[in-house]
Design an enzyme around this catalytic site. Structure first.
Site, PDB file in Angstrom:
ATOM      1  N   LYS A 179      -8.132   9.878  10.436  1.00  0.00           N
ATOM      2  CA  LYS A 179      -8.016   9.464   8.668  1.00  0.00           C
ATOM      3  C   LYS A 179      -8.298  10.722   7.913  1.00  0.00           C
ATOM      4  O   LYS A 179      -9.384  11.323   8.043  1.00  0.00           O
ATOM      5  CB  LYS A 179      -8.944   8.286   8.129  1.00  0.00           C
ATOM      6  CG  LYS A 179      -8.454   7.888   6.783  1.00  0.00           C
ATOM      7  CD  LYS A 179      -7.090   7.210   7.062  1.00  0.00           C
ATOM      8  CE  LYS A 179      -7.091   5.621   7.012  1.00  0.00           C
ATOM      9  NZ  LYS A 179      -5.826   5.263   7.396  1.00  0.00           N
ATOM     10  N   THR A 193      -7.052   4.582  12.749  1.00  0.00           N
ATOM     11  CA  THR A 193      -7.707   5.317  11.611  1.00  0.00           C
ATOM     12  C   THR A 193      -8.365   4.743  10.362  1.00  0.00           C
ATOM     13  O   THR A 193      -9.108   5.237   9.764  1.00  0.00           O
ATOM     14  CB  THR A 193      -6.617   6.397  10.891  1.00  0.00           C
ATOM     15  OG1 THR A 193      -5.535   5.716  10.084  1.00  0.00           O
ATOM     16  CG2 THR A 193      -5.829   7.462  11.965  1.00  0.00           C
ATOM     17  N   ASP A 194      -7.670   3.427  10.312  1.00  0.00           N
ATOM     18  CA  ASP A 194      -8.525   2.455   9.214  1.00  0.00           C
ATOM     19  C   ASP A 194      -9.857   2.181   9.511  1.00  0.00           C
ATOM     20  O   ASP A 194     -10.706   2.180   8.670  1.00  0.00           O
ATOM     21  CB  ASP A 194      -7.710   1.395   9.206  1.00  0.00           C
ATOM     22  CG  ASP A 194      -7.780   0.440   7.946  1.00  0.00           C
ATOM     23  OD1 ASP A 194      -7.675   1.044   6.756  1.00  0.00           O
ATOM     24  OD2 ASP A 194      -8.476  -0.707   8.186  1.00  0.00           O
ATOM     25  N   ARG A 209     -11.706  49.598 -12.008  1.00  0.00           N
ATOM     26  CA  ARG A 209     -10.744  48.456 -12.083  1.00  0.00           C
ATOM     27  C   ARG A 209     -11.733  47.115 -12.144  1.00  0.00           C
ATOM     28  O   ARG A 209     -12.868  47.144 -11.886  1.00  0.00           O
ATOM     29  CB  ARG A 209      -9.738  48.441 -11.016  1.00  0.00           C
ATOM     30  CG  ARG A 209     -10.240  48.001  -9.659  1.00  0.00           C
ATOM     31  CD  ARG A 209      -9.126  47.921  -8.782  1.00  0.00           C
ATOM     32  NE  ARG A 209      -9.924  47.515  -7.463  1.00  0.00           N
ATOM     33  CZ  ARG A 209      -9.329  47.188  -6.190  1.00  0.00           C
ATOM     34  NH1 ARG A 209      -7.866  47.245  -6.422  1.00  0.00           N
ATOM     35  NH2 ARG A 209      -9.986  46.991  -5.270  1.00  0.00           N
ATOM     36  N   GLN A 221     -11.631  44.875   1.018  1.00  0.00           N
ATOM     37  CA  GLN A 221     -12.110  44.965   2.602  1.00  0.00           C
ATOM     38  C   GLN A 221     -13.368  45.239   2.530  1.00  0.00           C
ATOM     39  O   GLN A 221     -13.956  44.701   3.601  1.00  0.00           O
ATOM     40  CB  GLN A 221     -11.148  45.766   3.299  1.00  0.00           C
ATOM     41  CG  GLN A 221      -9.632  45.252   3.537  1.00  0.00           C
ATOM     42  CD  GLN A 221      -8.728  45.623   2.215  1.00  0.00           C
ATOM     43  OE1 GLN A 221      -9.020  46.103   1.244  1.00  0.00           O
ATOM     44  NE2 GLN A 221      -7.310  45.840   2.448  1.00  0.00           N
ATOM     45  N   ASN A 233      -7.083  38.739  -3.866  1.00  0.00           N
ATOM     46  CA  ASN A 233      -7.311  39.795  -4.847  1.00  0.00           C
ATOM     47  C   ASN A 233      -6.806  39.340  -5.951  1.00  0.00           C
ATOM     48  O   ASN A 233      -5.587  39.177  -6.326  1.00  0.00           O
ATOM     49  CB  ASN A 233      -6.769  40.865  -4.394  1.00  0.00           C
ATOM     50  CG  ASN A 233      -7.099  42.282  -4.991  1.00  0.00           C
ATOM     51  OD1 ASN A 233      -7.917  41.875  -6.162  1.00  0.00           O
ATOM     52  ND2 ASN A 233      -6.784  43.365  -4.491  1.00  0.00           N
ATOM     53  N   HIS A 289      -5.514  39.879  -9.102  1.00  0.00           N
ATOM     54  CA  HIS A 289      -5.444  41.294  -9.824  1.00  0.00           C
ATOM     55  C   HIS A 289      -5.458  40.940 -11.180  1.00  0.00           C
ATOM     56  O   HIS A 289      -5.010  40.076 -11.862  1.00  0.00           O
ATOM     57  CB  HIS A 289      -3.851  41.618  -9.466  1.00  0.00           C
ATOM     58  CG  HIS A 289      -3.648  41.737  -8.039  1.00  0.00           C
ATOM     59  ND1 HIS A 289      -4.245  42.755  -7.368  1.00  0.00           N
ATOM     60  CD2 HIS A 289      -2.818  41.218  -7.205  1.00  0.00           C
ATOM     61  CE1 HIS A 289      -3.827  42.646  -5.965  1.00  0.00           C
ATOM     62  NE2 HIS A 289      -3.001  41.836  -5.995  1.00  0.00           N
TER      63      HIS A 289
HETATM   64  O1  LIG Z   1      -8.910  46.285  -2.526  1.00  0.00           O
HETATM   65  C1  LIG Z   1      -7.652  46.428  -2.301  1.00  0.00           C
HETATM   66  N1  LIG Z   1      -7.318  46.585  -1.126  1.00  0.00           N
HETATM   67  C2  LIG Z   1      -5.734  46.357  -0.673  1.00  0.00           C
HETATM   68  O2  LIG Z   1      -5.486  46.420   0.291  1.00  0.00           O
HETATM   69  C3  LIG Z   1      -4.839  46.712  -1.726  1.00  0.00           C
HETATM   70  N2  LIG Z   1      -3.616  46.616  -1.960  1.00  0.00           N
HETATM   71  C4  LIG Z   1      -3.255  46.737  -3.459  1.00  0.00           C
HETATM   72  O3  LIG Z   1      -2.256  46.687  -3.639  1.00  0.00           O
HETATM   73  N3  LIG Z   1      -4.404  46.445  -4.260  1.00  0.00           N
HETATM   74  C5  LIG Z   1      -5.440  46.557  -3.117  1.00  0.00           C
HETATM   75  N4  LIG Z   1      -6.745  46.552  -3.373  1.00  0.00           N
END
Ligand SMILES: O=c1[nH]c(=O)c2[nH]c(=O)[nH]c2[nH]1
Length: 285
Positions: free
Chosen positions: A12, A57-58, A170, A213, A239, A241
């Site tokens: 479930k 599952t009940d 950034r 990363q 990410n 953005h």
């Molecule tokens: O920290 C980042 N890693 C990436 O691999 C990546 N690629 C991207 O376009 N911006 C970023 N920023």
């Protein structure tokens, strides 16, 4: 060539359970989404429809609610209780996996029984209970964080399709999805969770980042550094953005003040940080 039944499990999914603990005047809330998945000797039901080994599952759902009558406690403990029950009570079931999402309700200040749902991330756990071994993976998801500076991204590969400008300042924002596998089970699950959560937040904040990363690795490393019982952590970091808006058409400059928060597409950075002296446990995940 013969056709045969491959791996399978059933259970479930997404049992919504809310438990209220009455502590005198003060109430406490545990709000869970519980998913059970059982596997074992289930060939008959697939090949002939013979259901002699199938715990409905009940029934699994009912078991979750019945066990909650005795208290839930920490989700990892609740998962261990449920997993052991399904495997020990059902001879045909050899493995139970119980997965949790836990939603946090914060108390409205001073009020004994009023709560506000906390939006900053969901606690998770997955308990895999088998005669051959028990695995516990704790985690969190949707923990949205942002650094408004101390992030650069440059020096990357450029080819004929590259348009991204390099930047030495950034916004770095993500919604942390992290799961960590316990090698030694902690005595205090809540304390272990809080420590890991705080470590993730601290490492995200403290790392001067040249890539998401790099931040991912720093976050994982911090969690492993501070809890020797954790063998491995898997992170997925979207990410989120934030693009600087070009205000030049309006005769305005933009010294890193006005951003467009894009929701898609997004970079998705995923990775594992692990102790290399412990074996991997693929069945835990
Ligand atoms: O920290 C980042 N890693 C990436 O691999 C990546 N690629 C991207 O376009 N911006 C970023 N920023």
């Amino acid at each position: 060539m013969a056709i045969t039944l491959g791996g399978n499990q059933y259970g479930k999914a997404e049992v919504r359970l809310v438990r209220v603990d009455l502590d005198g005047e003060r109430h406490r809330v545990t709000d869970l989404n519980v998913s059970v998945a059982l596997s074992g000797d289930l060939t008959d039901t697939h090949l002939t429809g013979g259901n002699a080994h199938v715990l409905p599952t009940d029934t699994q759902k009912n078991t979750v609610y019945a066990f909650a009558r005795d208290g839930v406690g920490e989700i990892e403990e609740f998962g261990l209780r449920l997993g052991e029950h399904f495997v020990r009570s059902q001879p045909a079931i050899h493995r139970a996996r119980v997965a949790f999402e836990q939603y946090t309700w914060d108390r409205v200040e001073q009020r004994p029984h009023s709560f506000v749902r906390n939006g900053s991330g969901t606690r998770t756990a997955t308990v895999t209970w088998a005669e051959g071994g028990v695995h516990v993976v704790s985690g969190l998801t949707g923990l949205t964080v942002m650094n408004t500076t101390d992030s650069e991204f440059w020096g990357y590969v450029k080819d004929g399709y590259t348009t991204l400008p390099e930047t030495t300042d950034r916004i770095l924002a993500t919604a942390v999805d992290a799961r960590w596998r316990h090698d030694a089970l902690p005595s205090d699950w809540a304390k272990s969770y809080e420590q890991a959560r705080n470590d993730l937040l601290a490492a995200f904040s403290d790392t001067y980042s040249l890539s998401l990363q790099q931040t991912l690795y720093a976050m994982g490393q911090r969690v492993l550094d501070n809890q020797p019982g954790i063998a491995e952590i898997r992170l997925a970091l979207p990410n989120k953005h934030h693009f600087l808006v070009d205000l030049a058409p309006f005769g305005l400059d933009n010294p890193n003040e006005v951003f467009y928060a894009a929701d898609r597409p997004y970079g998705l950075i995923e990775g594992t940080v692990r102790r290399d002296d412990l074996p991997e446990q693929h069945s835990a995940w």
